[in-house]
Design a protein around this motif. Structure first.
Motif, PDB file in Angstrom:
ATOM      1  N   LEU A 157       0.830  -1.210   0.000  1.00 42.63           N
ATOM      2  CA  LEU A 157       0.000   0.000   0.000  1.00 42.63           C
ATOM      3  C   LEU A 157       0.864   1.259   0.000  1.00 42.63           C
ATOM      4  CD1 LEU A 157      -2.907  -1.065   2.388  1.00 42.63           C
ATOM      5  CD2 LEU A 157      -2.897  -0.984  -0.123  1.00 42.63           C
ATOM      6  N   ALA A 158       2.050   1.180   0.601  1.00 40.99           N
ATOM      7  CA  ALA A 158       2.969   2.319   0.558  1.00 40.99           C
ATOM      8  C   ALA A 158       3.477   2.535  -0.871  1.00 40.99           C
ATOM      9  CB  ALA A 158       4.132   2.099   1.520  1.00 40.99           C
ATOM     10  N   VAL A 159       3.727   1.461  -1.608  1.00 41.57           N
ATOM     11  CA  VAL A 159       4.125   1.580  -3.012  1.00 41.57           C
ATOM     12  C   VAL A 159       2.988   2.219  -3.810  1.00 41.57           C
ATOM     13  CG1 VAL A 159       4.726   0.284  -5.110  1.00 41.57           C
ATOM     14  CG2 VAL A 159       5.749  -0.355  -2.909  1.00 41.57           C
ATOM     15  N   LEU A 160       1.767   1.761  -3.572  1.00 42.06           N
ATOM     16  CA  LEU A 160       0.591   2.324  -4.250  1.00 42.06           C
ATOM     17  C   LEU A 160       0.439   3.803  -3.923  1.00 42.06           C
ATOM     18  CD1 LEU A 160      -2.015   1.876  -5.938  1.00 42.06           C
ATOM     19  CD2 LEU A 160      -3.145   1.209  -3.803  1.00 42.06           C
ATOM     20  N   ASP A 161       0.583   4.140  -2.664  1.00 49.22           N
ATOM     21  CA  ASP A 161       0.466   5.527  -2.233  1.00 49.22           C
ATOM     22  C   ASP A 161       1.538   6.404  -2.906  1.00 49.22           C
ATOM     23  OD1 ASP A 161      -0.827   7.498  -0.567  1.00 49.22           O
ATOM     24  OD2 ASP A 161       0.932   7.426   0.741  1.00 49.22           O
ATOM     25  N   SER A 175       5.382   8.855 -12.776  1.00 46.19           N
ATOM     26  CA  SER A 175       4.767   7.813 -11.943  1.00 46.19           C
ATOM     27  C   SER A 175       5.187   6.433 -12.414  1.00 46.19           C
ATOM     28  CB  SER A 175       3.245   7.941 -11.912  1.00 46.19           C
ATOM     29  OG  SER A 175       2.681   7.569 -13.138  1.00 46.19           O
ATOM     30  N   LEU A 176       5.351   6.262 -13.709  1.00 46.99           N
ATOM     31  CA  LEU A 176       5.807   4.973 -14.230  1.00 46.99           C
ATOM     32  C   LEU A 176       7.222   4.676 -13.742  1.00 46.99           C
ATOM     33  CD1 LEU A 176       5.143   2.526 -15.900  1.00 46.99           C
ATOM     34  CD2 LEU A 176       5.902   3.745 -17.927  1.00 46.99           C
ATOM     35  N   LYS A 177       8.084   5.687 -13.713  1.00 49.94           N
ATOM     36  CA  LYS A 177       9.430   5.519 -13.166  1.00 49.94           C
ATOM     37  C   LYS A 177       9.375   5.099 -11.704  1.00 49.94           C
ATOM     38  CE  LYS A 177      13.073   8.464 -13.733  1.00 49.94           C
ATOM     39  NZ  LYS A 177      13.670   9.777 -14.003  1.00 49.94           N
ATOM     40  N   ARG A 178       8.478   5.735 -10.963  1.00 50.58           N
ATOM     41  CA  ARG A 178       8.343   5.415  -9.539  1.00 50.58           C
ATOM     42  C   ARG A 178       7.825   3.992  -9.358  1.00 50.58           C
ATOM     43  NH1 ARG A 178       6.869   9.212  -4.631  1.00 50.58           N
ATOM     44  NH2 ARG A 178       8.433  10.355  -5.769  1.00 50.58           N
ATOM     45  N   ILE A 179       6.876   3.584 -10.175  1.00 51.33           N
ATOM     46  CA  ILE A 179       6.352   2.218 -10.088  1.00 51.33           C
ATOM     47  C   ILE A 179       7.478   1.223 -10.342  1.00 51.33           C
ATOM     48  CG2 ILE A 179       4.885   0.488 -11.210  1.00 51.33           C
ATOM     49  CD1 ILE A 179       2.887   2.706 -11.813  1.00 51.33           C
ATOM     50  N   GLU A 180       8.210   1.437 -11.424  1.00 53.32           N
ATOM     51  CA  GLU A 180       9.274   0.499 -11.795  1.00 53.32           C
ATOM     52  C   GLU A 180      10.294   0.341 -10.669  1.00 53.32           C
ATOM     53  OE1 GLU A 180       9.400  -1.410 -14.516  1.00 53.32           O
ATOM     54  OE2 GLU A 180       7.547  -0.543 -15.286  1.00 53.32           O
ATOM     55  N   ALA A 181      10.792   1.446 -10.145  1.00 50.60           N
ATOM     56  CA  ALA A 181      11.824   1.390  -9.099  1.00 50.60           C
ATOM     57  C   ALA A 181      11.269   0.807  -7.796  1.00 50.60           C
ATOM     58  CB  ALA A 181      12.401   2.778  -8.857  1.00 50.60           C
ATOM     59  N   SER A 182      10.107   1.286  -7.386  1.00 54.25           N
ATOM     60  CA  SER A 182       9.514   0.816  -6.133  1.00 54.25           C
ATOM     61  C   SER A 182       9.165  -0.659  -6.224  1.00 54.25           C
ATOM     62  CB  SER A 182       8.255   1.609  -5.803  1.00 54.25           C
ATOM     63  OG  SER A 182       8.540   2.957  -5.642  1.00 54.25           O
TER      64      SER A 182
END
Length: 192
Positions: A157-161, A175-182
């Motif tokens: 949920l922290a990744v989603l947030d 946001s896509l960069k953040r999704i990939e790294a996280s």
């Protein structure tokens, strides 16, 4: 019929302009009625907004229920990563998701308590839906048993947030960069 049309148009205006920037006069004009006619259906802007917001939070929870049910046969990593990317697509295309995120992070100050309560209801319900998914994955040996299902859920949920924050402030590409790294770090931390 008119109340539903008012809410449909109001959703677009609130999603685009926020509570403060949305005008009842503009909403009424797009519906094709006079501003005073809105008061036949809603006592005012607050009532319209809160009525609409109840629908918004309900639809967002339903999206989660539907997604988890529709893709329950996927591997856990595909299921969770797909949830993140599907939410990103929803945000780009759906005023409901846009308003959900906007109001979650920027609630009108005079409605703060009501909105925060709804937000916690959303997060708590999503957490309750995900814990059994992680329980199953731990039992099947798909993820490390050193991590509790509760911890894995809260971290997800922290990744989603984090993705939500980047969608609001940085846009789709960031946001896509953040999704990939996280996701890379998250999944390496929980997989067996």
């Amino acid at each position: 019929m008119t109340a539903a049309r008012i809410k449909e148009v109001a959703l677009k205006h609130f999603a685009k302009n926020g509570y403060e920037g949305a005008s009842l006069a503009d909403i009424a004009a797009e519906v094709g009625i006079k501003k005073q006619s809105i008061y036949t259906h809603f006592k005012g802007k607050d009532e319209l907004f809160l009525d609409l917001l109840d629908d918004v939070f309900t639809k967002e929870l339903q999206f989660s229920v539907d997604y988890l049910d529709r893709y329950k046969e996927l591997s856990l990593d595909q299921l969770l990563y797909g949830f993140l990317t599907q939410y990103q697509v929803c945000y780009e295309k759906d005023d409901n998701a846009k308003l959900f995120l906007r109001v979650s992070f920027f609630p009108p100050s005079h409605l703060y308590d009501v909105i925060v309560k709804e937000g916690y209801r959303y997060w708590d319900t999503l957490e309750k839906m995900l814990i059994p998914v992680f329980d199953q994955a731990i039992a099947a040996g798909d993820i490390s048993s050193d991590i509790s299902s509760n911890t894995a859920t809260i971290a997800f949920l922290a990744v989603l947030d984090g993705m939500f924050v980047e969608l609001l402030f940085g846009g789709t590409e960031r946001s896509l960069k953040r999704i990939e790294a996280s996701w890379f770090v998250y999944w390496r931390g929980i997989k067996k």
